[in-house]
Design a protein around this motif. Structure first.
Motif, PDB file in Angstrom:
ATOM      1  N   LEU A 334       0.838  -1.224   0.000  1.00  9.98           N
ATOM      2  CA  LEU A 334       0.000   0.000   0.000  1.00  9.98           C
ATOM      3  C   LEU A 334       0.858   1.254   0.000  1.00  9.98           C
ATOM      4  CD1 LEU A 334      -2.796  -1.036   2.540  1.00  9.98           C
ATOM      5  CD2 LEU A 334      -3.035  -0.729   0.066  1.00  9.98           C
ATOM      6  N   ILE A 335       1.928   1.220   0.799  1.00 15.35           N
ATOM      7  CA  ILE A 335       2.825   2.381   0.841  1.00 15.35           C
ATOM      8  C   ILE A 335       3.433   2.627  -0.536  1.00 15.35           C
ATOM      9  CG2 ILE A 335       5.014   3.241   1.790  1.00 15.35           C
ATOM     10  CD1 ILE A 335       4.279   1.863   4.407  1.00 15.35           C
ATOM     11  N   MET A 337       2.092   1.749  -3.405  1.00 15.68           N
ATOM     12  CA  MET A 337       1.041   2.241  -4.309  1.00 15.68           C
ATOM     13  C   MET A 337       0.780   3.730  -4.087  1.00 15.68           C
ATOM     14  SD  MET A 337      -1.598  -0.978  -4.159  1.00 15.68           S
ATOM     15  CE  MET A 337      -2.851  -0.055  -5.047  1.00 15.68           C
ATOM     16  N   GLU A 338       0.807   4.213  -2.842  1.00 16.65           N
ATOM     17  CA  GLU A 338       0.555   5.622  -2.544  1.00 16.65           C
ATOM     18  C   GLU A 338       1.821   6.465  -2.671  1.00 16.65           C
ATOM     19  OE1 GLU A 338      -1.350   5.891   1.216  1.00 16.65           O
ATOM     20  OE2 GLU A 338      -3.018   4.571   0.626  1.00 16.65           O
ATOM     21  N   LYS A 339       2.897   5.807  -3.034  1.00 16.71           N
ATOM     22  CA  LYS A 339       4.162   6.496  -3.295  1.00 16.71           C
ATOM     23  C   LYS A 339       4.608   7.342  -2.104  1.00 16.71           C
ATOM     24  CE  LYS A 339       3.432   6.556  -8.279  1.00 16.71           C
ATOM     25  NZ  LYS A 339       3.344   7.396  -9.504  1.00 16.71           N
ATOM     26  N   ILE A 340       4.489   6.760  -0.956  1.00 14.07           N
ATOM     27  CA  ILE A 340       4.934   7.452   0.263  1.00 14.07           C
ATOM     28  C   ILE A 340       6.385   7.062   0.511  1.00 14.07           C
ATOM     29  CG2 ILE A 340       4.597   7.702   2.750  1.00 14.07           C
ATOM     30  CD1 ILE A 340       1.659   6.945   2.275  1.00 14.07           C
TER      31      ILE A 340
END
Length: 379
Positions: A334-335, A337-340
């Motif tokens: 998820l991280i 995918m959200e490009k964090i």
């Protein structure tokens, strides 16, 4: 002559080695013949392939001559007395070396030694250095004494043959006895129970282990003709009878069973039933061999417990440890995918993946230890 020379030579071999007492008797006999026939030389001869052997003699120091010049070589072709009154008048013998030279034979008379099975093996003969004629009494003496010579030699041969057979029999008896002792030692030293039981369930033979088992568990001394069913656990009696009957039908079988369950003597046995046949091939009983496998069974049960514990540990590894790691892997996705981006993200990702691989390796090793049983891995 209704035999071959080879057969005759085999007959001669019987008498070539005479016992000392028989030789003494033969020497006394030729001395008597020499006296009755008024002859300076008397002999008992045997003719082998090349040599004429003197087995008893008087009037000479020789022990043998070449068969080719022997007068007795002609005598064994006769069935009766062979007399040469004057060798100088004989076309066949006048040039013989024993005539033209020492001992200068001028007279010869010989009776063939014919065995009871018809072989002429030699002769009883007399020799003189001057020509002469035998009286009827002397001729009869030679013929009768020749038969006595054969009887003495055959008696010697028969006694030696019997003695040899007796020695062989004694050696065989000793060998059998030693074999039986060794077999009994092996039989009794075995920790397994061995019994031979006839078709009526009666014990014919048993070893020490079987005797000890019965004494320990049934307080009885096992004996010949005891009924084996009296010492068979009632819980397996029906199966035992079926196996026994199958063996009597010619089939060898093996069974494992728990005996005396629930008692302090409880044990596992593996019993083999083997048909026993007589010389005619008829089944006369069953050979029972029973080995104690209690320790093996307990080890087997212990291993099963260990495997079950290992399976539970593997499941815990598979489920309890894999679940949080799977959650962390999901969070990392998820991280991404959200490009964090934040410090130590790459280090966290590497560490979580290493932990995931370690858990997979542990689960795989557990599966191999459990013999390939598949464990469900929580994704």
């Amino acid at each position: 002559m209704n035999y071959t020379e080879e057969e005759r030579l085999k007959a001669v071999e019987r008498f070539k080695q005479l016992d000392a007492n028989i030789t003494t008797d033969l020497n006394e006999l030729v001395n008597l013949v020499a006296v009755i026939c008024d002859a300076p030389v008397a002999l008992v001869t045997l003719l082998d392939e090349d040599t004429q052997w003197f087995k008893a003699f008087v009037g000479t120091d020789l022990t043998c001559t070449d068969r080719q010049v022997a007068f007795c070589n002609d005598t064994i072709k006769h069935t009766g007395l062979n007399v040469i009154a004057d060798t100088h008048l004989s076309e066949h013998f006048k040039s013989n070396p024993l005539v033209t030279g020492a001992p200068f034979v001028r007279f010869y008379a010989g009776a063939p030694l014919i065995t009871k099975d018809g072989f002429a093996v030699g002769s009883l003969c007399i020799i003189d250095t001057k020509p002469r004629v035998l009286t009827e009494h002397q001729k009869t003496t030679l013929l009768v004494m020749a038969k006595q010579v054969v009887h003495l030699m055959e008696l010697n041969w028969s006694l030696k043959t019997l003695e040899h057979k007796h020695e062989i029999e004694q050696a065989q008896i000793l060998a059998i006895s030693e074999s039986e002792i060794k077999l009994k030692a092996i039989f009794d030293s075995s920790t397994d129970m061995h019994l031979l039981v006839d078709s009526n369930f009666e014990v014919i033979a048993f070893n020490k282990s079987a005797e000890n088992f019965v004494k320990q568990n049934y307080k009885h001394t096992l004996a010949y003709r005891d009924n084996i069913l009296d010492y068979t656990d009632t819980d397996i009696l029906s199966q035992f009878k079926k196996c026994f009957k199958m063996a009597l039908s010619g089939r060898a079988i093996k069974r494992e069973w728990m005996m005396m369950a629930g008692t302090i003597n409880a044990c596992w046995k593996i019993t083999t039933f083997i048909p026993v046949k007589n010389n005619n091939g008829d089944i006369i009983g069953v050979a029972l061999s029973s080995a104690d496998i209690t320790r093996h069974k307990r080890q087997e049960a212990y291993i099963n417990v260990q495997n079950e514990a290992l399976r539970r540990i593997a499941l815990i590894q598979s489920h309890e440890l894999r679940r949080p790691v799977a959650s962390l892997l999901g969070i990392m996705d998820l991280i991404k995918m959200e490009k964090i981006n934040f410090d130590y993200f790459d280090l966290m990702e590497v560490t979580i993946n290493e932990l995931d691989e370690k858990i997979k390796t542990i689960v795989k090793d557990s599966e191999n230890t459990l013999g390939g049983r598949q464990l469900s891995v929580v994704a």
